[in-house]
Scaffold this active site. Sequence first.
Site, PDB file in Angstrom:
ATOM      1  N   GLU A   1       2.341  -1.520   3.788  1.00 43.88           N
ATOM      2  CA  GLU A   1       3.326  -0.541   4.200  1.00 43.88           C
ATOM      3  C   GLU A   1       4.133  -1.113   5.352  1.00 43.88           C
ATOM      4  OE1 GLU A   1       2.626   4.153   4.865  1.00 43.88           O
ATOM      5  OE2 GLU A   1       0.914   2.833   4.887  1.00 43.88           O
TER       6      GLU A   1
ATOM      7  N   ASP B   1      -7.497   6.853   2.452  1.00 46.41           N
ATOM      8  CA  ASP B   1      -6.931   5.513   2.575  1.00 46.41           C
ATOM      9  C   ASP B   1      -6.963   4.770   1.247  1.00 46.41           C
ATOM     10  OD1 ASP B   1      -6.512   6.017   5.243  1.00 46.41           O
ATOM     11  OD2 ASP B   1      -8.474   5.237   5.829  1.00 46.41           O
TER      12      ASP B   1
ATOM     13  N   ASP C   1      -4.021  -0.766   2.692  1.00 49.07           N
ATOM     14  CA  ASP C   1      -3.668   0.323   3.597  1.00 49.07           C
ATOM     15  C   ASP C   1      -4.302   0.038   4.946  1.00 49.07           C
ATOM     16  OD1 ASP C   1      -2.616   3.181   3.972  1.00 49.07           O
ATOM     17  OD2 ASP C   1      -4.676   3.299   4.698  1.00 49.07           O
TER      18      ASP C   1
END
Length: 460
Positions: free
Chosen positions: A307, A389, A214
Amino acid sequence: MQVVQAYRFALDPTARQGAALASHCGAVRVAFNWGLAQVKANLAQREAERSYGIPDDQLTPALSWSMYSLRKRWNQVKDEVAPWWAGNSKEAYACGLARLTDALSNWRDSQQGTRKGPKMGFPRFKTKRRAARSVRFTTGTIRLDGHTHVILPVLGRIKTHEPVGKLARLLAEGARIASATVRWQEGRWHVSFTVHTERPPGKPARPDAVIGVDLGIKTLAVFSDGRPPVPNPRHLNNAMRKLRRLSRAVARKHGPDRRTGQRPSQRWQRANAARNRAEYRVAALRRDGIHQLTTSLARTYGTIVVEDLHVAGMIRNRRLARALSDAGFGEIRRQLAYKTGWNGGRLLVASRWFPSSKTCSSCGAVKTKLPLRVRTYVCEGCGLSMDRDENAALNLASLVERTVAGSGPETENGRGADRKTPPGGAGGCETSTPHRAPTARIRRGPSPTPGESLRILETQ
Ligand SMILES: [Zn+2]
């Protein structure tokens, strides 16, 4: 595995060689501008004739934009247009015309809708002040001389600022230099060689391990497997005070002024150089840190899940722009893509609309809202309470199991790197950028497998 890899070295040219390099870059610009003027005049002429009602078959013939015909024309007129042409390598003019051809076809393809990415405008004339200084050599003598010099066409033997031994060894083993580009970058001349080389197939240390990464501003990278998080070094932030001071020092001195033709003073030039050095240092520190992070990840894990952050869109947010640019998310993603390929791992990219932060990594409940300032994820359903996170990283990692292993978001070429950023809405799950209506969120490209479709494409 056959790969194309670039090797960049800083150069230490003599004053005379520096002038020759600048002259070559100027030649690129002149050829580009000459070609562009030809094309523009031809287009304008045809447009004017059309407005007089002349039928299409009687118009002035269209000028070909091909590299071949532009070069042919250039060679016919170069004695008049640029009587000094012999001072530079012919590669410089060819380079300028090649760039023009590329720019024109990008514009045309963009107009016709056959080019992905943002709209490309019609090429503009390059100015001496603003144009990036660079020239590419594709033919002629391009090689290394020992471990300390490079040899380029017409320019000859130039000393490098750093040893080139690594590339020399590679060339001895059969690698091939395809081209050399000389650029003025970060206050120095650099040469970058495009090298075709054979890379031994790599294997990550833990081929079966999956890690969710992340990326964030508070902490640069948080991992799903308990690996210690990488703090955001915030190089630009740290240097801000110094940069402001150096900028003030520059502003107080006698700088150049185009309107009055005033030349910069010696003191201004010294102060400006000092400021530039401080800026380059920030860029170098950032580059180094990102390379270390991505190399270590790609060498260790078989599968990395990140992501699909819409960096270009997030940067439009004024409050985040500086911090985002300083963190370098886009570059991290780019490096992970090719380094996992090199090391035999794979990079999976979760859809931009996958609610990695808002999902509970324990029970799978999805929150509708989770403002950025809330740093701890607390699940109302199962009572989970963990760092925001870390929760997101866990969700990314578990995405691999939820999608059909090996055929989910992974892509045809096996690298998992060719998933294109979809056009349309700005902002990922965590930005405060206004979102477009869900109807605009149609993802192009490879269609999702049934297992992944809802999960990954879920909108908030
Ligand atoms: Zn829960």
